[in-house]
Design a protein around this motif. Structure first.
Motif, PDB file in Angstrom:
ATOM      1  N   ARG A  31       0.917   2.149   7.987  1.00 39.04           N
ATOM      2  CA  ARG A  31      -0.398   1.928   8.588  1.00 39.04           C
ATOM      3  C   ARG A  31      -0.394   2.320  10.061  1.00 39.04           C
ATOM      4  N   ARG A  70       5.002  -0.974   4.691  1.00 43.47           N
ATOM      5  CA  ARG A  70       3.548  -0.765   4.630  1.00 43.47           C
ATOM      6  C   ARG A  70       2.929  -0.777   6.018  1.00 43.47           C
ATOM      7  N   THR A  87      -2.912  -3.120   2.348  1.00 46.13           N
ATOM      8  CA  THR A  87      -3.106  -2.016   1.411  1.00 46.13           C
ATOM      9  C   THR A  87      -4.544  -1.851   0.947  1.00 46.13           C
ATOM     10  N   SER A 111      -0.092  -8.278  -1.683  1.00 41.16           N
ATOM     11  CA  SER A 111      -0.942  -7.716  -0.634  1.00 41.16           C
ATOM     12  C   SER A 111      -2.004  -8.675  -0.130  1.00 41.16           C
TER      13      SER A 111
END
Length: 122
Positions: free
Chosen positions: A116, A112, A40, A47
């Motif tokens: 991405r 996530r 992130t 993260s």
């Protein structure tokens, strides 16, 4: 044995060379992470690639998309800690590969990484 909580305590309260801030006032301060494997880019417990023994991220290198997976079984050898998996150029096949390799990872991390992949692919 890697102790994630202890590592995060040191990184968060003492020093991390990847941590950077934006904003001068304490109320405006936002913490960011410059680590190349951060999913992130935010500096927080979930993260942080350094403070999680099970972590995965997607990076593009030389026009190829790779999934980097970190597992606790490789913690004894820092050189080999990250497994590099080449993903397919086909977007739907790459999503299927992500589902296969990240099946036992937290759902938030899987989501996530899919975001991405979408950002890199399109």
């Amino acid at each position: 044995m890697q102790h994630d909580e202890m590592i995060w305590t040191v990184i968060n309260h003492q020093f991390c060379s990847y941590k950077t801030t934006i904003g001068k006032a304490l109320s405006d301060r936002t913490l960011f992470c410059k680590h190349p494997y951060s999913v992130t880019g935010l500096c927080n417990r979930t993260s942080c690639p350094l403070a999680n023994s099970r972590y995965a991220t997607i990076r593009e290198e030389e026009g190829k998309i790779h999934l980097f997976v970190k597992t606790v079984e490789r913690a004894h050898s820092p050189k080999n800690m990250w497994e590099k998996i080449l993903l397919s150029r086909n977007y739907s096949k790459a999503l299927a590969q992500l589902d296969e390799h990240l099946a036992y990872f937290p759902k938030v991390l899987m989501h996530r990484n899919k975001q991405r992949l979408t950002k890199i692919h399109h």
